[in-house]
Write a protein that holds these residues in place. Structure first.
Motif, short mmCIF file in Angstrom:
data_model
loop_
_atom_site.label_atom_id
_atom_site.label_comp_id
_atom_site.label_asym_id
_atom_site.label_seq_id
_atom_site.Cartn_x
_atom_site.Cartn_y
_atom_site.Cartn_z
N ASP A 157 -6.82 1.15 -2.21
CA ASP A 157 -7.51 -0.16 -2.79
C ASP A 157 -8.64 -0.76 -2.36
O ASP A 157 -9.28 -1.30 -2.88
N GLN A 158 -8.47 -0.72 -1.03
CA GLN A 158 -9.83 -1.31 -0.10
C GLN A 158 -10.85 -0.31 -0.52
O GLN A 158 -12.05 -0.89 -0.52
N LYS A 169 -12.23 -1.64 -3.99
CA LYS A 169 -12.79 -3.15 -3.93
C LYS A 169 -13.92 -3.32 -2.95
O LYS A 169 -14.67 -4.25 -2.85
N GLY A 170 -14.17 -2.12 -2.02
CA GLY A 170 -15.02 -2.56 -0.81
C GLY A 170 -16.54 -2.49 -1.28
O GLY A 170 -17.34 -2.84 -0.54
N LEU A 212 -9.74 3.67 5.93
CA LEU A 212 -10.89 3.03 5.40
C LEU A 212 -12.17 3.22 6.25
O LEU A 212 -13.24 3.46 5.84
N ARG A 232 -2.94 1.23 0.02
CA ARG A 232 -3.80 0.31 0.54
C ARG A 232 -4.97 0.66 1.03
O ARG A 232 -6.19 0.09 0.56
N THR A 233 -5.20 1.89 1.62
CA THR A 233 -6.47 2.51 1.78
C THR A 233 -7.31 2.59 0.37
O THR A 233 -8.55 2.53 0.37
#
Length: 296
Positions: free
Chosen positions: A132-133, A136-137, A92, A129-130
């Motif tokens: 999704d971040q 949404k970031g 990220l 996870r990366t």
């Protein structure tokens, strides 16, 4: 639906183009890049599988200046210590730093060619996870990735596709220049919409869609078959005439009381008899609760 996905400028999008050895999805990936550039968006491409020249082939016009190609094709693992993007930098923080280097008023789109390269060197949980971040970031408007489904186990493909807001699976079409797109789109409310279209890609990377293909072995129903009466060849009659229907409606059922009969039974009239009972000392009454031994 494919045209809507290409022209959509919604934020928080994670779109996966799922292909296989029988049908490559890179041309459709380049079409998504072209449509984003025509919307005056900045596009960052993580190129693991093809060179920058091959990725830019077909992209024309002044919009191509907003395309930033991060070369992960020359030295993807960083063995030669070249100043390129490596698969180990898929995090990220590193991706946010790459995107923020470009000053542009609109949020950028991040294109990954391909996710299969990253999944070979990172666990699916880290990749999901990366992604999704990133989605949404707010640093990027959309994440668009190419995934070679036949290179991974079904569980890995399912995990990544479950995270996506839209999945486009490409398959060979009936003609050489056509392909079939099977699409699944999940809205923010949780509604899932599926569609299937035939599409072809022109030289300028515009996408032409056609009608949905008919499943093999099925043919359109003829009007004569639609209007056929299933009771026409029966040896008995299932329909009632007007006289029979009127007689049926007048028939009173044996256990259905009319309003007048209910009133007569529930309300006493003058002169009707009553039953009076006065208990005496010989009546056997049991004051104990018959359910006293039950835990109720």
């Amino acid at each position: 639906m494919l045209t809507d996905l290409l022209q959509s400028a919604d934020g928080g999008v994670f779109l996966i183009i799922q292909d296989s050895a029988s049908c490559c999805g890179r041309d459709l990936l380049k079409s998504f890049i072209s449509y984003a550039l025509h919307r005056d968006e900045a596009v960052h491409v993580l190129g693991f599988e093809v060179s920058e020249e091959e990725m830019r082939d077909g992209l024309k016009g002044s919009q191509i200046q907003r395309l930033r190609f991060h070369n992960a094709h020359t030295d993807p693992l960083g063995w030669n210590d070249e100043n390129t993007f490596t698969v180990q930098q898929f995090s990220l923080e590193a991706l946010t730093h790459l995107v923020e280097q470009t000053s542009h008023p609109k949020p950028a789109a991040l294109v990954i060619d391909s996710l299969s390269w990253i999944l070979r060197h990172h666990s699916p949980s880290v990749v999901c996870r990366t992604l999704d971040q990133l989605r949404k970031g707010g640093t990027v408007r959309a994440v668009i990735g190419l995934l070679h489904a036949d290179m991974h186990q079904r569980g890995t493909v399912g995990s990544v596709c479950h995270l996506a807001t839209s999945v486009v699976t490409v398959a060979p079409g009936m003609k050489g220049d056509e392909a079939v797109a099977k699409m699944t789109k999940r809205s923010k409310s949780g509604k899932v919409v599926q569609d299937e279209e035939i599409f072809s890609i022109r030289d300028d990377l515009t996408v032409m869609t056609q009608s949905r293909p008919s499943p093999p072995g099925l043919r359109p129903t003829e009007p004569a078959e639609q209007e056929m009466d299933p009771t026409a060849k029966l040896t008995f009659n299932l329909r009632l005439s007007d006289a029979e229907r009127e007689a049926k409606e007048k028939l009173s059922l044996p256990f259905v009381f009319s309003k007048e009969k209910k009133t007569a039974l529930l309300h006493s009239v003058p002169g009707s008899g009553k039953i009076l009972y006065e208990p005496d000392a010989n009546d056997d009454f049991d004051d104990e609760d018959p359910d006293d031994d039950l835990d109720v």
